[in-house]
Design a protein around this motif. Structure first.
Motif, PDB file in Angstrom:
ATOM      1  N   SER A 424       0.911  -1.091   0.066  1.00 61.89           N
ATOM      2  CA  SER A 424       0.050  -0.162  -0.082  1.00 61.89           C
ATOM      3  C   SER A 424       0.924   1.111   0.018  1.00 61.89           C
ATOM      4  N   ASP A 425       0.280   2.586   0.113  1.00 59.60           N
ATOM      5  CA  ASP A 425       0.854   3.596   0.004  1.00 59.60           C
ATOM      6  C   ASP A 425       1.501   4.059   1.499  1.00 59.60           C
ATOM      7  N   TYR A 426       0.654   3.329   2.332  1.00 59.68           N
ATOM      8  CA  TYR A 426       1.359   3.431   3.767  1.00 59.68           C
ATOM      9  C   TYR A 426       2.958   3.235   4.115  1.00 59.68           C
ATOM     10  N   GLU A 427       3.376   3.948   4.992  1.00 61.86           N
ATOM     11  CA  GLU A 427       4.636   3.760   5.137  1.00 61.86           C
ATOM     12  C   GLU A 427       4.922   3.475   6.862  1.00 61.86           C
ATOM     13  N   GLU A 428       3.937   3.590   7.406  1.00 67.92           N
ATOM     14  CA  GLU A 428       3.704   2.996   8.961  1.00 67.92           C
ATOM     15  C   GLU A 428       2.504   2.823   9.480  1.00 67.92           C
ATOM     16  N   MET A 429       2.429   1.426  10.511  1.00 65.15           N
ATOM     17  CA  MET A 429       1.150   1.255  11.214  1.00 65.15           C
ATOM     18  C   MET A 429       1.136   1.255  12.523  1.00 65.15           C
ATOM     19  N   LYS A 459       6.497   0.116   8.172  1.00 64.04           N
ATOM     20  CA  LYS A 459       7.047  -0.048   9.558  1.00 64.04           C
ATOM     21  C   LYS A 459       5.859  -0.208  10.462  1.00 64.04           C
ATOM     22  N   ILE A 460       6.028  -1.262  11.368  1.00 65.00           N
ATOM     23  CA  ILE A 460       5.066  -1.281  12.329  1.00 65.00           C
ATOM     24  C   ILE A 460       5.192  -1.013  13.847  1.00 65.00           C
ATOM     25  N   LYS A 461       4.458  -0.008  14.158  1.00 64.02           N
ATOM     26  CA  LYS A 461       4.705   0.538  15.653  1.00 64.02           C
ATOM     27  C   LYS A 461       3.732   0.093  16.517  1.00 64.02           C
ATOM     28  N   PHE A 462       3.786   0.070  17.977  1.00 66.87           N
ATOM     29  CA  PHE A 462       2.864  -0.739  18.947  1.00 66.87           C
ATOM     30  C   PHE A 462       2.943   0.212  20.112  1.00 66.87           C
ATOM     31  N   SER A 463       1.629   0.421  20.664  1.00 67.98           N
ATOM     32  CA  SER A 463       1.606   1.322  22.016  1.00 67.98           C
ATOM     33  C   SER A 463       0.878   0.001  22.925  1.00 67.98           C
ATOM     34  N   ALA A 477      -2.982   4.490   9.999  1.00 67.17           N
ATOM     35  CA  ALA A 477      -2.058   4.160   8.831  1.00 67.17           C
ATOM     36  C   ALA A 477      -1.671   5.289   8.128  1.00 67.17           C
ATOM     37  N   GLY A 478      -0.264   5.397   7.928  1.00 71.55           N
ATOM     38  CA  GLY A 478      -0.057   6.613   7.195  1.00 71.55           C
ATOM     39  C   GLY A 478       1.523   7.066   6.970  1.00 71.55           C
ATOM     40  N   ALA A 479       1.915   7.992   6.940  1.00 69.40           N
ATOM     41  CA  ALA A 479       3.354   8.538   6.566  1.00 69.40           C
ATOM     42  C   ALA A 479       4.151   8.179   8.046  1.00 69.40           C
TER      43      ALA A 479
END
Length: 490
Positions: A424-429, A459-463, A477-479
């Protein structure tokens, strides 16, 4: 010494019957769950369903009640030959107003079960204004006694009326019974008058079900004590306390159920596992359709051999199962999976043990017998909610199943959802998830997370979420940003 401990000073009313130091019965009634059984309503027939031989009746309590053909007073009073084969429409029609009484409370999606054959219980008799029936307590000492009371009933009742002589009536004078019958007739006349003035379906007569249940328990108290924590209730029950039984008012600082150690008994009734002697135990799983009781030997071993262990454990389990059925107020279909028994002789011993114990139950039950797989089947009449249904509700986390998806399963589900965003066009989740889900998803040293990021192209980031169950939610989901937006990143 017997004890009847009554906790009636608050909105939730409870009593416990204790015999020889062991709790025999616990009854709990909450304001929002009071039984409607015995209440009399003015009902309006909403639907007549010939295929079911029944009608649905609006009686003013939300869900319509279910009224079977043979519970219609018009059917009971009919003298027509072969009346069972006469169409339902001959006995009831849509829009008809009639008095109905609740026989069984609503449960789940099922509405209450109703009867049009009204019963007014008294101390000595049960009066049925349109019951056309005579019965005498099964505890009558002889067939002559039953015949005498039936002959008496035929002389004092009308053709339409019905009478049931309770055990208490068997030693009464006929004048006492006639006086009570006249009182019941007057009460029914008042109910009919009240109903005739009603324009909508609704309550006509309400039973004090808690008081009636307490009186029933009181009848089982022999040479004991009744302890009540409510002065008003004490005055009400005082008139019914028999000789040889003391009535006490409890006004201690500690709640009466806590003082007499009843609270721990209630807590035990909500647990699945019931321990027997010497390490053996039962597991009780209560469902909407049926209750399953599974018997296990645990660490119990007999002195002689395995068969000795099995039969002793099963007999102990049979006695305790009957007690738990009574205490928990289990009803409907009940299946007991005893430890495998090799022959009919062993099964008979277990059967006799549970039959002997069920004699003490005031609710009607029927033992069907053992299946080919060795599971004992029995049924018990349901008139109200069980203790568990009264005191508990479905878990918001598991939905009442007692199980939730594991952290590992939820992690794999997250992986599948993220795969849908591949290329997709997303750079990070940015994902919120519980700590265990993050751990299973990422793997040791983030090996799985890094592999997935490479395959997916972002990239995959968690909280970290503090949810009570394994959980994840894709927040954004985005830049990509240089700032770490995680509470616990990987």
């Amino acid at each position: 010494m017997d004890q009847l401990i009554i906790n009636a000073n608050l909105r939730e009313k409870r009593f416990a019957l204790v015999k020889n130091g062991e709790v025999e019965k616990i009854y709990i009634e909450q304001p929002g769950q009071q039984s409607l059984v015995g209440n009399i309503y003015l009902g309006i027939v909403e639907k007549v369903i010939p295929g079911m031989n029944a009608a649905f009746v609006n009686f003013g309590e939300g869900t319509s009640g279910f009224l079977q053909k043979d519970k219609l007073s018009s059917y009971v009073l009919s003298d027509k030959e072969n009346k069972a084969n006469i169409p339902l429409g001959s006995y009831v029609h849509q829009g008809e107003k009639l008095l109905v009484q609740v026989e069984k409370d609503a449960a789940g999606t099922k509405g209450a079960r109703l009867t049009g054959v009204i019963e007014l219980p008294g101390e000595n008799i049960v009066y049925m204004p349109r019951g056309k029936y005579i019965a005498v307590s099964k505890k009558a000492d002889s067939s002559e006694t039953r015949a005498r009371w039936k002959e008496f009933a035929s002389q004092v009742k009308t053709d339409e009326e019905g009478l049931i002589f309770r055990t208490e009536s068997l030693n009464q004078q006929e004048e006492v019974i006639i006086r009570e019958l006249d009182q019941q007739r007057s009460l029914y006349a008042e109910l009919e008058k009240s109903a005739s003035g009603m324009k909508k379906p609704g309550l006509v007569f309400s039973r004090d079900y808690f008081f009636e249940q307490a009186l029933s328990a009181l009848a089982a108290v022999k040479n004991g004590t009744v302890i009540v924590d409510c002065l008003e209730f004490k005055k009400k029950i005082d008139l019914h306390v028999p000789e040889g039984v003391e009535l006490e008012f409890y006004n201690g600082k500690e709640p009466v159920f806590s003082f007499y150690k009843i609270e721990p008994e209630i807590e035990r009734l909500l647990k699945r596992v019931v321990w027997l002697d010497k390490g053996a135990y039962m597991v009780i799983d209560q469902g909407e359709a049926l209750t399953m009781i599974d018997v296990n030997t645990g660490k119990f071993s007999g002195k002689t051999d395995l068969r000795d262990t099995v039969i002793k454990t099963n007999i102990k389990a049979a006695v305790e199962a009957a007690r738990q059925i009574r205490l928990r107020d289990l009803a409907g279909i009940i299946l007991i999976d005893f430890i495998d028994m090799k022959n009919s002789g062993e099964r008979d011993k277990v059967l006799k043990a549970i039959q002997k114990e069920l004699i003490h139950d005031d609710r009607r039950s029927r033992i069907v017998g053992f299946t080919e797989l060795g599971i004992l089947q029995l049924t018990r009449k349901k008139t109200k909610q069980s203790v568990a249904e009264t005191l508990t509700e479905k878990c918001g986390t598991c939905g009442g199943t007692g199980q939730v998806l594991s952290s590992e399963t939820v992690a794999y589900k997250l992986e599948r959802e993220l795969w849908e965003y591949k290329n997709s066009d997303y750079e990070e989740m940015l994902i919120s998830a519980t700590d265990e889900v993050i751990r299973h998803f990422s793997g040791e040293a983030d090996i799985h997370k890094l592999r997935l990021e490479k395959a997916l192209g972002y990239k995959i980031k968690f909280s970290v979420s503090d949810a009570a169950r394994p959980f994840f939610e894709i927040l954004q989901a985005g830049a990509s940003t240089e700032q770490d937006r995680t509470k616990a990143g990987h």
